[in-house]
Design a protein around this motif. Sequence first.
Motif, mmCIF file in Angstrom:
data_model
loop_
_atom_site.group_PDB
_atom_site.id
_atom_site.type_symbol
_atom_site.label_atom_id
_atom_site.label_comp_id
_atom_site.label_asym_id
_atom_site.label_seq_id
_atom_site.Cartn_x
_atom_site.Cartn_y
_atom_site.Cartn_z
ATOM 1 N N VAL A 167 -4.652 -28.849 -38.267
ATOM 2 C CA VAL A 167 -5.737 -28.249 -37.495
ATOM 3 C C VAL A 167 -6.100 -26.912 -38.149
ATOM 4 C CG1 VAL A 167 -6.343 -27.219 -35.261
ATOM 5 C CG2 VAL A 167 -5.028 -29.342 -35.341
ATOM 6 N N VAL A 177 2.689 -23.576 -28.867
ATOM 7 C CA VAL A 177 1.383 -22.908 -28.794
ATOM 8 C C VAL A 177 1.617 -21.567 -28.106
ATOM 9 C CG1 VAL A 177 -0.998 -23.065 -27.958
ATOM 10 C CG2 VAL A 177 0.260 -25.146 -28.571
ATOM 11 N N ASP A 233 -1.579 -17.395 -31.259
ATOM 12 C CA ASP A 233 -2.542 -18.344 -31.832
ATOM 13 C C ASP A 233 -3.943 -18.105 -31.258
ATOM 14 O OD1 ASP A 233 -0.391 -19.540 -33.180
ATOM 15 O OD2 ASP A 233 -0.007 -20.909 -31.518
ATOM 16 N N GLY A 284 -0.279 -21.554 -35.854
ATOM 17 C CA GLY A 284 1.003 -22.137 -35.460
ATOM 18 C C GLY A 284 2.181 -21.460 -36.128
ATOM 19 N N TYR A 331 0.317 -25.951 -36.996
ATOM 20 C CA TYR A 331 -0.469 -26.985 -36.301
ATOM 21 C C TYR A 331 -0.751 -28.111 -37.295
ATOM 22 C CZ TYR A 331 -1.733 -23.913 -32.308
ATOM 23 O OH TYR A 331 -1.729 -23.113 -31.196
ATOM 24 N N LEU A 345 -1.581 -33.335 -31.046
ATOM 25 C CA LEU A 345 -2.100 -32.334 -31.996
ATOM 26 C C LEU A 345 -3.627 -32.344 -32.049
ATOM 27 C CD1 LEU A 345 -1.569 -30.245 -34.257
ATOM 28 C CD2 LEU A 345 -1.355 -32.152 -35.857
ATOM 29 N N ALA A 378 -5.587 -29.839 -29.867
ATOM 30 C CA ALA A 378 -5.158 -28.434 -30.003
ATOM 31 C C ALA A 378 -6.151 -27.484 -29.311
ATOM 32 C CB ALA A 378 -5.023 -28.076 -31.478
ATOM 33 N N GLU A 379 -7.434 -27.846 -29.360
ATOM 34 C CA GLU A 379 -8.456 -26.998 -28.727
ATOM 35 C C GLU A 379 -8.157 -26.818 -27.232
ATOM 36 O OE1 GLU A 379 -11.292 -25.494 -30.197
ATOM 37 O OE2 GLU A 379 -11.517 -24.591 -28.220
ATOM 38 N N LEU A 410 -5.057 -24.674 -26.661
ATOM 39 C CA LEU A 410 -5.295 -23.244 -26.895
ATOM 40 C C LEU A 410 -6.106 -22.625 -25.744
ATOM 41 C CD1 LEU A 410 -4.214 -21.662 -29.231
ATOM 42 C CD2 LEU A 410 -6.378 -21.933 -30.413
ATOM 43 N N LEU A 448 2.407 -28.824 -28.574
ATOM 44 C CA LEU A 448 1.613 -29.861 -29.246
ATOM 45 C C LEU A 448 2.555 -30.884 -29.868
ATOM 46 C CD1 LEU A 448 -1.018 -27.711 -31.211
ATOM 47 C CD2 LEU A 448 -1.463 -29.202 -29.248
#
Length: 313
Positions: A4, A36, A40, A59, A91, A289, A292-293, A296, A310
């Motif tokens: 990512v 996470v 980050d 990450g 990540y 994974l 991830a958005e 976060l 993740l």
Amino acid sequence: MKAVVVRASGELDVVDAPEPAPGPDQVLVDIDAIGVGYVDVMARRGEYPYFPGAGSVPGLEVVGRVTSAGPDVPGASDGQRVLALPSFGGYAEKAVADADRVLPAPPGIDAADVVGLGVNALVAESVLDRAGAAPGERVLIRGAGGGIGVLATQIAAARGGEVTVVTSSAARGERLRALGAARVVDRTGSALPDETYDVIVDTVAGPDMGKHLELLRPNGRYVLCGAAGGAPGPESFEPLLSRFHTSPTLIAFSLNSVTPEDLRTSWARVLTMLEEGRLSPVLDRSFPLTEAEAALRLVESGKPFGKVVLNPR
Ligand SMILES: NC(=O)c1ccc[n+]([C@@H]2O[C@H](COP(=O)([O-])OP(=O)(O)OC[C@H]3O[C@@H](n4cnc5c(N)ncnc54)[C@H](OP(=O)(O)O)[C@@H]3O)[C@@H](O)[C@H]2O)c1
């Protein structure tokens, strides 16, 4: 491998990236779980000075197995299960980390649980150790429901402290009582804690830091180890001078500057507390994974109780 990256716009993209090659004193880790953290969030916003910027992979903590190592890494065994602290790049399905930032993962515990301890347990253990929190002392934890806070609450109680937590709801307060907090202060009301403290662990900083610094007892120790509420202004430090007669100590702490020896010692203490049942990881939620958005954004919201993880598989 899947990784990512942060785009210049701040958005995250899942890409096919080349597998990183370990440098002479590094190991390559095949990742099972990724932590996470709020760092980050700051990295993606361009607010973290050590993040290389657009096109880079965030990450800072992963758990997995060592698959290869550079020539200067003595005794790295293939398949060794580890907690690794890369300088970003976590990540992804694989990441490299300096061998002196790699710690043994305890057997028989899920990778997500190990990363649930990870950086946060190292910070929480190190700050309470540096503050010399002693049995019977009053300890205040700010940001207690966060990743570091849930572990600092448990470790402060395990050290025999009388723990008060500052948190954002009665429900979070109840969960923190179950982790060892004796008193709960709800920060959504206007009231500040009405006691004074020997040790204050602050993961929040922000505009209210000065008011909390005023709550130190004589010879008290204030450990600033995060800024989830924003950077403190210079005025936040004024109570250090105006309360000079009470001999306050301010300790600023970053894991970046901890020596490899201190890192290992701290991790060994964390694992001992885990084995003795005095410390347990607290996971909020796991995401693939590719999401991830969402992970976060959840961390950015300040709502998780404990750690967001993740899963690269
Ligand atoms: N020193 C180091 O080496 C190190 C290492 C890792 C992270 N950090 C830093 O430590 C900080 C905390 O990390 P974390 O992973 O624990 O973050 P986190 O999981 O997001 O937790 C932060 C907690 O602070 C509280 N909070 C958030 N915004 C607040 C505000 N505006 N005012 C008051 N309280 C607020 C919330 O807890 P409640 O709702 O319970 O109040 C939140 O859960 C971050 O700044 C991170 O960058 C430092």
